[in-house]
Structure formats: C-alpha cells, structure tokens
Design a protein around this motif. Structure first.
Motif, PDB file in Angstrom:
ATOM      1  N   SER A 390      74.650  58.409  35.739  1.00 30.18           N
ATOM      2  CA  SER A 390      74.687  57.330  36.725  1.00 30.18           C
ATOM      3  C   SER A 390      74.463  55.973  36.062  1.00 30.18           C
ATOM      4  O   SER A 390      75.121  54.981  36.414  1.00 30.18           O
ATOM      5  N   ARG A 391      73.555  55.934  35.095  1.00 31.53           N
ATOM      6  CA  ARG A 391      73.284  54.662  34.421  1.00 31.53           C
ATOM      7  C   ARG A 391      74.514  54.191  33.643  1.00 31.53           C
ATOM      8  O   ARG A 391      74.836  52.999  33.646  1.00 31.53           O
ATOM      9  N   ARG A 392      75.209  55.141  32.984  1.00 28.60           N
ATOM     10  CA  ARG A 392      76.418  54.782  32.235  1.00 28.60           C
ATOM     11  C   ARG A 392      77.490  54.231  33.159  1.00 28.60           C
ATOM     12  O   ARG A 392      78.246  53.340  32.779  1.00 28.60           O
ATOM     13  N   LYS A 393      77.564  54.782  34.361  1.00 26.78           N
ATOM     14  CA  LYS A 393      78.566  54.333  35.317  1.00 26.78           C
ATOM     15  C   LYS A 393      78.059  53.191  36.190  1.00 26.78           C
ATOM     16  O   LYS A 393      78.740  52.755  37.117  1.00 26.78           O
ATOM     17  N   GLN A 394      76.830  52.716  35.888  1.00 25.57           N
ATOM     18  CA  GLN A 394      76.205  51.615  36.631  1.00 25.57           C
ATOM     19  C   GLN A 394      76.131  51.931  38.128  1.00 25.57           C
ATOM     20  O   GLN A 394      76.486  51.115  38.979  1.00 25.57           O
TER      21      GLN A 394
END
Length: 461
Positions: A390-394
């Motif tokens: 989720s963090r990578r995909k913001q």
C-alpha cells in the motif's frame, strides 16, 4: 527486389505480453528493438536468448529513428515517456499492442474471449483442442500453455486467431479496453465481476465495457455467453441485428474418488482439471470450437488431455493425503470459485487457503468489501498482506481489523510477513489436508514450489 524486414520498436518491452509480442514479431522475420526501465524474469532471459534484450535498462530517445515502421507502446510506459515524445515528434505510427495485433490479423477470422474470469482458461482450451487436431492458427494468451513455447504467435498464413481479450486499458494514450481493438467475429463473455477499480471506479462503467464488446459483434458474427451469469445474460441476449447469440452452461460431470469426468450419454470422459468454473469454461470453449469445425466427439476426445494453463489451479506437489495448488485467483469471484472447486473435488479433506492481497483493487478499502463471504468453502481461510504494498502504491494502509471486517470471517488468519506465513504453514498437520495458494503475485518472494515439496514429503519411518 528483396523487401527489407519491418523495423519495430517496443516501448516497455519487458511486459508480460509485450515481450511475447516482441518474440512473435522476431520469429515472423521483423527487425525488433525495445526499451524498458525494469525487465524481470522470465522476460529477461527469454529476450536475451533471442538477442532482443536491451543493452541497458532505461529510456533512450536516440533509439527512435525515422526509419522505424512502427512503435508499440506498452501499458507500463508513462505519457511523458521520452521515447514516446521522440516518436510523436517524428510523426511515426504509434500503436498499443492490441492495435498492432489487430493490424497483423486483419485478414484472419478473429475469436476473442472476454470476461472478468475464465478467459485465460477458455483461450487455453481452444488452443489445446485446435493444436490436438493440428489446425493452423495464431493466438494471444495471458499465461503459459502446455504445448506452446510462447504466449503470442502471429503468422501470415493462419486462417484464424484466438485472442484472450482483456478489459484493461490499451495504453497510456488510449483508455479504450483492449478487447475492443481486436474487432472480433466470434466473441465470448464468460462472466462479469467488478475489477480494475483503478481505471473503472464505478461498477456501471466497468459493466458498460462488456456491453460495448457485445455491441461490437458484427453482422453475421457470433456472440457466445455464459447463461449462468445473470448480468452477462442481460447484456448478451439483447437483440442485435444478424448476430447469432449462443448461451452455454456447465457441462455435466461427476467426481468419483477425486477424479472429475464429463458424463454424456452414458459415456465418461476423465478430465485433468476440475471445478464447476472449469466445466463452464469447457462448455464455452466447445461452443466456439463447433463454429470452427470441431465436432462434439472431437472435442470430448481432445479435452481429456488438457491440463490447464500455468498458475490456474496448478498442482505443485502431492502425496497420498495432501495436494498443494497455486492459482492466479486474486479477485473476489475468482477466490470463491477456486476454493469451491477444491472443496468439491476433495470433500473429505480439510482445506487451508491463502490469498495474497496486492493488486490495486484488492487493497482498496472500498473494493475490499467485495470479498465478503467469498471464503466460506475454506476450513482455514488465510490472507497475506504486506503493508509496504500500500505504501508503494501511495494508498491507505490496511489494518487487520479492516481485512477481517471486509471478509466477514471472524476466524480469518492474517499474515504480513512471508517468512512467518511459511513457518506457520510448515507447522500445520497436513494429513488429509489440501493447500491452496492464491495470488497474481508471489507472496513477497515465498518459494511456493519448495514449500509444496516440503509439505508433501513422505514421513520418515
């Protein structure tokens, strides 16, 4: 005068379909080059073997020259890609890959398989049966199929092409669904279940794409559809001038001692695959093949040796009491169908099922609600979710309570670390128990084959 080979450049050559298209064009005698900022295996090794792997990763506008016959733009590229900008500056012909595949198949009978689920399996079945009878055909399929080296084949002399038609966008420049670019003569819709929320945030808009696909069936064309899906039936039964609409339902079968067999007119045809969804897929494939000159007896003979496409209920390992499968399932409808298939095939075995949430849709808090009650066929339902995804995909980072509430499964086990998941799986009692690993990714590096071999090792005596 000898005609020079066509010069084609692929922007984002490392993509799953793009690198297969590059190989197909190379085999056709075209001069193929390409670029990408990140190329992983198997694409990297396959391109390297044929001399098609770029010397270095990245985007290089100087590779775009005026003598190129075409530039093919992959979905991985961005609108501001410097190679794309150079191609536009030189006014070169720029195609998405479905547009270019159509250009190569304009004079062929085009069969396009669409649907939220089942399209890879149906396309693979069509390919298997036609190949069984040595029919000449071209194809485009989204998975590796036994008996076929590549996922794309384009020739000058094949009279028909079998295409897996995706509803995702054609390219960064073209928001049209891929399947509309193929201009089918025979089209199939296997089912509709909301997916790709990043490009279709509205369910009605997603459904509309399949309506457009059905409407694109030409006069004299054929539209094949699954009548067990109410939404598909509403769309495909609509009156269309001079279009033949052919419904299908699951073929009759029985499961005896873990073996599924088609049962028709007191004849049994043992199958290598199983599950109600695959009986539906077979029926759809049979309906199309009968339009291509394959008779019912011919179909039943050939389909017995079909062992499925890669990653579609693929058996990794087994012993007398345990089978370990991996499946591409990631959307709610696929999760439900795949779990039910294993449950029905082995009703007396416990089922531990693990799903990885990693696609844009599956980790979207709003879409996550679609997973409610999809895990009922599993005795032990498990979800793997890495918050870094989720963090990578913001995107919003899901909590365990978010996931449990969405699935409506109070006993749902949740893991956020692949090593912890593997350790837990290795500690389970696998007597009369099957394992189902479901993901379109790889559980953040989990070696599924090694795990399967470990879990099915014969016990020391």
């Amino acid at each position: 005068m000898t005609q020079l080979p066509r010069k084609i450049h692929l922007i984002a050559i490392g993509g799953s379909v793009m690198h297969n298209l590059a190989i197909a064009l190379h085999e056709k005698g075209f001069q193929v080059t390409g670029s990408d900022d990140h190329i992983r295996n198997p694409a990297k090794d396959r391109l390297a073997r044929l001399g098609l792997l770029p010397d270095e990763e990245g985007w290089f506008p100087e590779r775009i020259t005026a003598d190129l016959d075409a530039v093919i733009l992959g979905m991985h590229a961005r609108k501001d890609n410097p190679e794309l900008a150079k191609a536009q500056e030189l006014n070169l012909p720029i195609y998405s890959f479905p547009e270019y595949v159509y250009q190569q198949c304009r004079d062929k009978q085009r069969v396009v398989v669409a649907g939220s689920h089942g399209k890879t399996s149906i396309t693979s079945m069509l390919m298997h049966v036609l190949n069984y009878y040595n029919r000449k055909f071209d194809y485009l399929v989204g998975a590796q199929v036994e008996g076929f080296e590549n996922q794309v084949k384009l020739t000058d002399d094949a009279p028909v092409v079998i295409i897996e038609g995706d509803e995702y966008l054609a390219s960064p420049l073209d928001p049209t669904p891929k399947f509309l670019h193929y201009h089918h003569h025979i089209g199939l819709v296997s089912g509709i279940a909301w997916d790709h929320i990043n490009v279709y945030p509205d369910f009605e808009d997603y459904v509309r794409q399949f309506d457009l696909f059905a409407d694109a069936t030409p006069k004299g064309g054929t539209l094949v559809y699954c009548e067990e899906d109410d939404l598909v039936t509403v769309i495909c039964k609509k009156e269309r001038a001079d279009v033949t609409a052919l419904p299908y339902e699951a073929l009759p079968a029985k499961v005896i001692d873990g073996q599924t067999s088609l049962v028709l007119d007191d004849q049994k045809y043992p199958l290598q695959v199983f599950g109600h969804h695959n009986l539906l897929n077979m029926s759809g494939a049979k309906t199309i093949l009968m339009r291509l000159g394959i008779t019912e007896p011919m179909f039943y003979e050939a389909i017995q040796s079909f062992r499925g496409a890669a990653n579609r209920l693929e058996l990794l390992a087994q012993n007398g009491t345990t089978n370990v499968y991996k499946d591409f399932a990631h959307a709610p409808s696929k999760l439900k169908a795949t779990c039910q298939a294993v449950r029905d095939q082995f009703p007396d075995r416990r089922l531990i099922a693990c799903l990885e949430l990693h696609t844009f849709s599956s980790i979207n808090p709003e879409f996550l609600k679609q997973y409610a009650f999809t895990y009922t066929a599993a005795d032990v339902p498990v979800v793997f979710y890495n918050p870094e995804t989720s963090r990578r995909k913001q995107m919003h980072v899901l909590t365990e309570s978010d996931i449990k509430a969405a699935f409506e499964e109070p006993d749902l086990k949740i893991f956020t670390d692949s090593a912890a998941l593997q350790t837990w799986l290795e500690q389970q009692d696998w007597t009369e128990t099957n394992l189902l690993l479901m993901s379109s990714g790889g559980f953040e590096g989990l070696n599924m084959q090694a795990l399967a071999d470990q879990l099915t090792k014969p016990l020391a005596r």
